[in-house]
Design a protein around this motif. Structure first.
Motif, short mmCIF file in Angstrom:
data_model
loop_
_atom_site.label_atom_id
_atom_site.label_comp_id
_atom_site.label_asym_id
_atom_site.label_seq_id
_atom_site.Cartn_x
_atom_site.Cartn_y
_atom_site.Cartn_z
N LEU A 226 57.36 49.98 -60.81
CA LEU A 226 57.42 51.07 -61.80
C LEU A 226 58.22 50.83 -62.72
CD1 LEU A 226 56.46 54.25 -59.19
CD2 LEU A 226 54.83 52.50 -60.39
N ASN A 227 59.49 50.63 -62.41
CA ASN A 227 60.47 50.55 -63.65
C ASN A 227 60.26 49.26 -64.38
OD1 ASN A 227 62.07 52.38 -62.19
ND2 ASN A 227 63.31 50.92 -61.21
N ALA A 228 59.69 48.10 -64.15
CA ALA A 228 59.47 46.91 -64.96
C ALA A 228 58.19 47.24 -65.79
CB ALA A 228 58.95 45.70 -64.00
N ALA A 229 57.34 48.45 -65.35
CA ALA A 229 56.22 48.49 -66.38
C ALA A 229 56.79 49.92 -67.18
CB ALA A 229 55.24 49.35 -65.58
N GLY A 230 57.96 50.43 -67.04
CA GLY A 230 58.52 51.23 -67.94
C GLY A 230 57.96 52.69 -67.78
N LEU A 231 57.39 52.92 -66.42
CA LEU A 231 56.65 54.34 -66.27
C LEU A 231 57.80 55.51 -66.12
CD1 LEU A 231 53.81 53.13 -64.06
CD2 LEU A 231 53.77 53.42 -66.42
N ASP A 232 57.28 56.51 -66.57
CA ASP A 232 58.23 57.64 -66.35
C ASP A 232 57.66 58.40 -64.99
OD1 ASP A 232 59.63 60.15 -66.61
OD2 ASP A 232 57.85 61.10 -67.83
N TRP A 233 58.49 58.15 -64.04
CA TRP A 233 58.13 58.58 -62.43
C TRP A 233 59.15 59.25 -61.88
CZ3 TRP A 233 60.19 56.36 -58.08
CH2 TRP A 233 61.40 55.58 -58.39
N THR A 234 58.94 59.60 -60.77
CA THR A 234 59.77 60.32 -59.62
C THR A 234 59.29 60.50 -58.43
OG1 THR A 234 61.27 62.03 -59.44
CG2 THR A 234 59.41 62.68 -60.19
N LEU A 235 59.92 60.55 -57.28
CA LEU A 235 59.61 61.08 -55.94
C LEU A 235 60.10 62.41 -56.06
CD1 LEU A 235 61.26 58.05 -54.12
CD2 LEU A 235 58.77 58.79 -53.72
N ARG A 236 59.47 63.23 -55.12
CA ARG A 236 59.96 64.56 -55.08
C ARG A 236 60.04 65.07 -53.63
NH1 ARG A 236 61.09 68.01 -59.41
NH2 ARG A 236 59.66 69.78 -58.44
N SER A 237 61.17 65.51 -53.26
CA SER A 237 61.56 66.21 -51.85
C SER A 237 60.53 67.01 -51.21
CB SER A 237 63.03 66.64 -51.92
OG SER A 237 63.91 65.79 -52.36
N ASN A 238 59.96 67.79 -51.99
CA ASN A 238 59.02 68.88 -51.41
C ASN A 238 57.63 68.27 -51.47
OD1 ASN A 238 60.83 70.79 -51.07
ND2 ASN A 238 60.88 71.59 -53.24
N GLY A 239 57.30 67.08 -51.85
CA GLY A 239 55.79 66.44 -51.73
C GLY A 239 55.93 65.02 -52.05
#
Length: 450
Positions: A226-239
């Protein structure tokens, strides 16, 4: 690399999983009543046509990994719908008045017998439906049977144990938000940027208990991609948990809770895309059934990580070195491939690494199941059946030039690893996302901006 110590602990936990299932005390008559109620509620036009269309040709028997390995007529896929047929013909078929005197009613002993048929010896892989000349959706009928058995309190104890945990606490095998945070710190310690709990992001990344505890390299690899593709991403602790044991055990209420936990987080952060990790059943649970349990269209795309990787490679957004000169066999997880149509994307990505793919005779939509799908890898008494299914896959690899087998499903990977361990098989079992991350240009330092 897999955490071997945690793998051993995970195996021990599975061995004792049934002991944690809540006890369900229910009169036999009530069990039958609840099971038949579900069967009748699910009896729509398509299911009715399926139940009446079987011509007993036997093609499905030759398509099922369990049936072909055993001389047992009970394991023939269409037989697993016989209880549904009996209820249909006795209760609601147009000629039920004629059928009823000659059709035995369902009893609790039938339900207990069908528990093993619908859970242990069926992964709902759908291969039988591919060869059925009448187009019968046997997997859908088995899923209805699972829901009926669950309503009767007769789902396997191992699945009920995990389902009840996910229903009550939202966790699977105890992997809560603190375990996620620990895994994130481990990956960050390897120099990889991992986004956790960003308030807004275009991509919500999901993970599973397997990646949190066992396959942290897969978690790291997904972040790298995801980083290499330059995506704006996140994990979420509640889901964050993609696994859905409501779907696997047949408990719709838990299925909805698990899906809604993810859907709420995606909507809250304004996600345009939700990425399902290497987990076969999690893909249809969210992509195909998520909108139904949510009650309306989902305002975001749902993609499997293998699907996303293929798209990124095709669009030129994922730089791969292309110098991995190895011969590989890709195993299509049933729920991703046969049920989801994700065939070409992972192959496109593997070829982009420079790998050569060898395809067995039975591949893509006719690929043989690993034998552990739909929660089967947790059912202890089903171990001999899983071993027989693994034997088919092992023969496919051994009869080819493949140096390793690659998959994009955690339960497939576990079943292959268990089979390899039991039979002292020396072929590597690889994760697609890990393999792609290893072949990124600038690996291992590629990171995305915070």
């Amino acid at each position: 690399m897999m955490n071997r110590e945690m793998y051993a602990q995970f195996g021990n936990a599975i061995a004792h999983l049934a002991e944690q299932a809540p006890k369900i005390e229910m009169p036999d008559a009530e069990r039958v009543k609840r099971a038949k109620t579900v069967m009748l509620e699910k009896m729509d036009r398509n299911l009715a046509v399926d139940l009446e269309s079987c011509v007993r040709c036997g093609y499905c028997a030759d398509a099922c990994q369990f049936s072909v390995q055993n001389d047992d007529p009970d394991l023939i896929p269409t037989h697993k719908l016989d209880l549904l047929r009996r209820v249909w013909r006795r209760e609601v078929a147009p000629l039920s008045w004629l059928w009823k005197p000659f059709t035995r009613d369902v009893n609790v002993d039938d339900l207990r017998e069908w528990q093993e048929l619908c859970f242990d010896s069926c992964t709902e892989c759908g291969r039988c439906s591919m060869v059925c000349p009448m187009g019968i959706n046997i997997a859908r009928g088995v899923n209805v049977m699972r829901e009926a058995l669950a309503a009767a309190g007769l789902a396997p104890d191992e699945l009920r144990a995990v389902q009840s945990e996910q229903d009550a606490r939202g966790t699977v095998f105890g992997a809560d938000a603190s375990h996620l945070a620990q895994a994130v710190e481990v990956v960050r310690g390897r120099g990889v940027t991992v986004h956790l709990d960003k308030p807004k992001a275009k991509v919500l990344m999901l993970t599973t208990v397997l990646d949190i505890l066992l396959f942290q390299d897969a978690l790291e690899a997904t972040a790298r991609v995801l980083n290499a593709a330059g995506l704006d991403w996140t994990l979420r602790s509640n889901g964050y948990e993609a696994a859905n044991f409501g779907l696997l055990s047949g408990v719709e209420e838990t299925q909805k809770k698990a899906s809604e936990a993810v859907i709420r987080q995606a909507i809250e952060i304004g996600a345009e895309m939700v990425i399902v990790p290497e987990c076969g059943h999690a893909y249809p649970a969210l992509r195909w059934e998520g909108a139904e349990v949510h009650g309306g269209p989902l305002p975001f795309r749902v993609l499997a990580i293998s699907e996303l990787i293929g798209e990124l490679v095709e669009q030129g957004k994922l730089p791969l070195r292309g110098d991995a000169h190895q011969t590989l066999m890709f195993h299509d997880a049933c729920k991703l491939g046969r049920h989801g149509g994700v065939f070409e994307q992972p192959r496109l990505a593997l070829r982009a690494t420079g790998a050569e793919l060898c395809e067995p005779r039975d591949t893509e939509e006719m690929n043989w199941c690993c034998g552990g799908g739909a929660g089967g890898f947790l059912i202890n008494r089903a171990a001999p059946l899983r071993a027989q299914a693994f034997a088919i896959k092992r023969a496919q690899v051994d009869n080819s030039d493949a140096q390793a087998i690659v998959t994009s499903c955690g339960s497939c990977r576990l079943n292959f690893l268990a089979g390899a361990e039991q039979t002292e098989w020396d072929k590597p079992v690889l994760s697609l996302v890990e393999l792609i991350a290893q072949n990124l240009v600038d690996h291992p330092s590629q990171q995305s901006p915070s």
